[in-house]
Write an enzyme that holds these catalytic residues in place. Structure first.
Site, mmCIF file in Angstrom:
data_model
loop_
_atom_site.group_PDB
_atom_site.id
_atom_site.type_symbol
_atom_site.label_atom_id
_atom_site.label_comp_id
_atom_site.label_asym_id
_atom_site.label_seq_id
_atom_site.Cartn_x
_atom_site.Cartn_y
_atom_site.Cartn_z
ATOM 1 N N ILE A 35 0.836 -1.126 -0.114
ATOM 2 C CA ILE A 35 0.049 0.030 -0.183
ATOM 3 C C ILE A 35 0.736 1.143 -0.086
ATOM 4 C CG2 ILE A 35 -0.226 0.184 2.377
ATOM 5 C CD1 ILE A 35 -3.267 0.617 2.040
ATOM 6 N N TYR A 137 -7.312 -9.155 15.205
ATOM 7 C CA TYR A 137 -6.068 -9.794 14.186
ATOM 8 C C TYR A 137 -6.122 -11.300 13.994
ATOM 9 C CZ TYR A 137 -1.473 -10.610 12.991
ATOM 10 O OH TYR A 137 -0.003 -10.771 11.787
#
Lengths: 280, 280, 280, 280, 280, 280
Positions: A35, A137
């Site tokens: 990203i 997570y």
């Protein structure tokens, strides 16, 4: 059987950075993506494409013609569910679905011990125990493993799920068991790629530590035989460590500090947290 | 131990509609909710609030003061992942997180056989087998079960996950094993509510069918003892049925027609599909 | 789904005789066969063909056009290996191979507790425990079960293996647990035939006896729910029985008298033996 | 197979009192014994001998010529270890060793759920799970079960260990699962005596309660099929009960109140405790 | 404990040839036998006797006075059942029965991975998994293992069943996992002979390959610790190999090419087949 | 994390003697205790206190201020139950209860293979198998393990139970599997002390013998990796050994000679017995 095109997501991350060079040697073309907009100097045969795994079209474009994907791109920390939904949940779906549409043979996925982080360390866990996530997570890892199993059973698209314990430096007693060295990480990813058939497989990412609290026997066909052993650090670390409290989830459970977090409430990086607890 | 406030999601759905009356008798106030804007005449003690479970704020508002939630609100069919993400995935998170913030004691959740739909019927499955989803629909059930386990283990918020097999009429050979009658559904939901402690539990929602292909022994403490038996329909149904093909996933696997679907590609309602296959 | 042609082997045997009438109603044509040359008056739709299952050509001729075979033809006693080789080992091969060549969908086989006869009665056994044969008779059952599994996994030819405990009258303490009534035998064979898909399955043939020492849960999808219970005979039989010696294999092991035989050395019929031991 | 001489210890206790009459009918002579000096009017065939099971010579004298012993004599409460050592530990040794010296065939022992009382109710337990005692009382049961197994494996002396859940009246939610009615107790002891061979066996003493949290399948050969069901009391009891706290060991664990005791610190009778907690 | 007389069957076969010399050193007299009439120069202490294991009298004559038998004599390929019946089925019976009549202590048998060849490589298998033969060749191994277990349990005649994976050269990806080197074969047979007690045991015959897809932990008491590792060949072999198809039984299943054969239809030697597939 | 005060019981015993020096280096003060009145020259930091573990007050006095206890003090032989009751049963209770009263964090206990000595060597046993004691000596180990588990689950007092196989010299075939070298013993005790959290754990005390008949995988988190291997003695010992009788419990069972003893009837020292049987 050299691969033509291999895609690595999360190429700017700590583990991704280490994988770029060895992966670039296993294929004609390595497409690294992240990203962020820069991952530094490229290796021979490597190409960088900026992309957000949470966006299907960007993923779809990158995967065209790929043989396999090494999927390490996601938030590597505990954050509120809303923040993780895109990169850690939808991102996994995007990889598998775009991969399927392009005929990708296999995904090698960075899963985590946090998919089963609520097991006590004193309880034996192999690669077939039920999920017990310790954080959002970890929940994303559970989701992705189930997704990968489904794409194998319904669509014969293979995947290997590497449940990494901790790839940080050995700075605390927990890491004497959980450490995964970089060399062993590279071996593990290599085996996940070069093993001729893998179907849907799970394997723990941990070095050959004397105190490793997990068991890879059921994945023995992958041929992962780690060489490093954190025991070399044991004497120094144990000498400095405080006495452990066996009623503290952060000490007793596989997930370590994550098992003690309030859900979604960490805003430190995983590395910082581990450092802060280094004497526990 | 009569509950003060109970919330039912999916109150306009086929199963939700049947639950409204019995649930209204188990509490001082039943708040029924659905994404549609009308659920018809209310029962004594019942109140209707329109809401979308995919929107956290709407869920949060409704759950204030609730003792328990009976969560049946979701898309009840296989659809593309993008369509299911809100109601079936995020919706579950919203229920648990809003519930936790309000001190809700327990969620009773409509899970499904499709969380384990890829098991062959000839293979024994109990309530502890690993997930093997057959569709995105089933994957959302896996996600929610793992989420529920985490909220129990990290936050002591209880949940019971009812893996319903098929609550439709008995019109095909598969349903001889998978049928859940309405009376048995009501008993099942009642036990999930009145059992004093449940922690994180999974139980199959199936009647006392001779041919039931799943096993509830590990959830025996819940006291679910179904009374109805689809065997009464066996002779008529088997006489008309075509020979089954044991290599067809839709016949051999627990998930039935869902196990044979292309992922995300059904646009029929679950009921229609079952009807269309009724002679299989 | 009424069958066109069904073949019954061992039609003149004790159990075969009982099955002829009910089987004749489940198909357009029942072909009954045995090594003897006469089985008495035929039922409507029944045809008799004398044949030796140990001879491939004779079996092959009979199976042409059959949908299923109910295979009960073999020596029903312990004899020297050489005597059993033809009817009990080669005979099974002939049925499966000839069946495969003719496209037969399924074999329903009279297996036996003696495939697992060396387990102590006090040790729990389900339908997946490893083989522990007690005699050459039992060894032939193990051979046939493994053969049946292979034809399913390699060639998708189905089979159900009925491990019958004892179908004799209840005349001794062992039979209080092991009894299989004729009505329950008929139900068992019926389920093995009418269940749409069975793959490779094993199920114990035993009535609903309070003291049944085996467990059919893993075959629950077959829908076998026995109705009879030998406990009705318990008081009378136990009153007369001598004290049992727990160190005697014939008393302690699942195989009963067979577990105590010298291999190959019985020349009594199974029934006589059971009668002789009736007070044990 | 009517027994000549049967010995019952703990004959003055609550359960022992109920067993005297039915046991007196299963043998020519019932010798009832207890540490108290009077057990009231004797039944035909019954003889009373006062004795302390903690004293080897007294036990030895009573067991001469006995076929079996039904051993219910011990402190039935949690007390300091020193107080329990004689009656609950040494007493068991005395019964088995004196029994062995006299050729006693079998001991039927009142074990208890407290041998495994630390398991959560939501976790499935069968008769082979590892010991997890909740009190010194439970620890004595573990000791005796291991002792019994050793006498069987080394000396072929049989025993059946009845892990009784709770034989009190149904006055609280826990008892909806744990109740053992007197009729079912009598059936259980009868089966433990009349089953021809038992080797070393463990079976839970619980009625046919809908909510029974334990599983007897692995002891099915004993033929224990309880008839009573505490569910008849459920509506009344649950209506009055307070909400349960799933983090309270006394609520969540199999041992109930015993699981919450400080070790050795109860000075109430078991019955009183249960009554005091009856709304939990 | 040096053996007086040891018998080796299949002495002219590929594996048998390698065993002759080491076995000749473990006993006073090694009697080597085979169906061919010449096995070349004999080692000191070795005697050759031609015999057909399918003939009881010939086997019986050779086994007189033997301490143990190393039984490797059989057809080592897939053939029609009728051809294998004598050497691979009846031959095994002859060895055990003649051995029993002569008081032979133990048989060491060349079983094969093909007894369990239908398991996927990605599924963990240990030495206690149920039989899943892939060929008639494998079915004969299942038959012999069950026979060996029965002779141990009924007659206390010991046997070790060596499930050899592949003892050929490492010329294809499958062999990276399945290779058994000759040195390791010799160690394996030596342990099977010198271990003081073995009862009935099963052990996989495979070298210490990184990618070994089977597990010997349950046979650890035998002390088999292989030294060779096919990983030395991995780079070269994987570089040349074509991509594997995970839906091909010959690639995915333990039995490799045998798992893909039509039953009974190979007429190539095992070695040729493996060679032909060497790039798979 | 260096310990302030460590207590060693049984300091004059064979194993205790070896542990004194290494333990003295792991703490500021080592208090060594034994029932004898002299243990010879003390190591730096070591203090000797004579005491009888069977006497609570003596144990209580010694444990004040201790961090951990290494409990090796007991009769190390099979004796009548009455003789063992004090040192081996009550002694264990005294250590745990006095330890709890003083806030001791952990007990490291010399358990024994004789807690599970009745398992056949050919049957795989890990650290979670059910108890099967072979002697009163072994029964005391079972008692102490159950006690230790209870103190962990009720009171969060940790313990590690070292099931030592045989720490004698390697003089017989059994010891090829069961040997625990002194260096490995020291490593084992060190890990039991320095591992940060252990809860309730069981681990076999055996060297890295090729023929080790037990499995420590479930205790891998302890990091015990033995270095010595009795295989160096194999050739010499096996050459001299007589043929073993597989029906002899002393040969076939894990407990070796203890498994063959009459209960309570040995009056030889453990070492003498092993020596006497050295050729078996």
């Amino acid at each position: 059987m050299k691969l033509k095109k291999l895609v690595l997501t999360g190429a700017a991350g700590r583990l991704g950075s280490y994988l770029r060079e060895p992966l670039s040697k296993m294929c004609d073309e390595l497409v690294s993506t992240d990203i962020v907009d820069d991952i530094g100097t490229l290796y021979p045969g490597e190409r960088f494409v900026q992309a957000d795994v949470a966006k299907f079209d960007e993923v779809h474009a990158i995967l065209e013609g790929a043989d396999m994907v090494v999927h390490f791109g996601a938030i590597v920390d505990e954050r509120p569910f809303e923040e993780m939904l895109g990169p850690n949940f939808v991102g996994s779906y995007n990889i598998w679905e775009a991969g399927f549409q392009h005929g990708v043979k296999r995904v090698v996925y960075a899963s985590s011990i946090h998919a089963v982080g609520m097991y006590p360390k004193t309880e034996f866990i192999d690669t077939e125990v039920a999920h017990r996530p310790d954080t959002f997570y970890g929940l994303a890892k559970c989701f992705t493993e189930d997704l990968g199993r489904m794409y194998w059973e319904k669509r014969q698209m293979e995947s290997v799920h590497l449940r990494i314990l901790s790839a940080a430096q050995v700075t605390n007693p927990r890491a004497l068991g959980s450490w995964l060295s970089y060399d062993d990480l590279i071996q593990l990813v290599s085996r996940a790629i070069d093993t001729p058939v893998v179907g849907f497989s799970v394997v723990y990412g941990v070095s050959n530590n004397d105190r490793a609290p997990v068991d890879n026997h059921k994945a023995s066909f992958l041929g992962y035989r780690p060489k490093d052993n954190a025991e070399q650090f044991a004497e120094a670390i144990l000498a400095e460590a405080d006495a452990a409290d066996p009623t503290d989830p952060g000490t007793m459970l596989q997930g370590g500090p994550f098992a003690a977090f309030e859900l979604g409430q960490s805003d430190m990086s995983l590395m910082k947290i581990v450092d802060d607890r280094k004497k526990t």
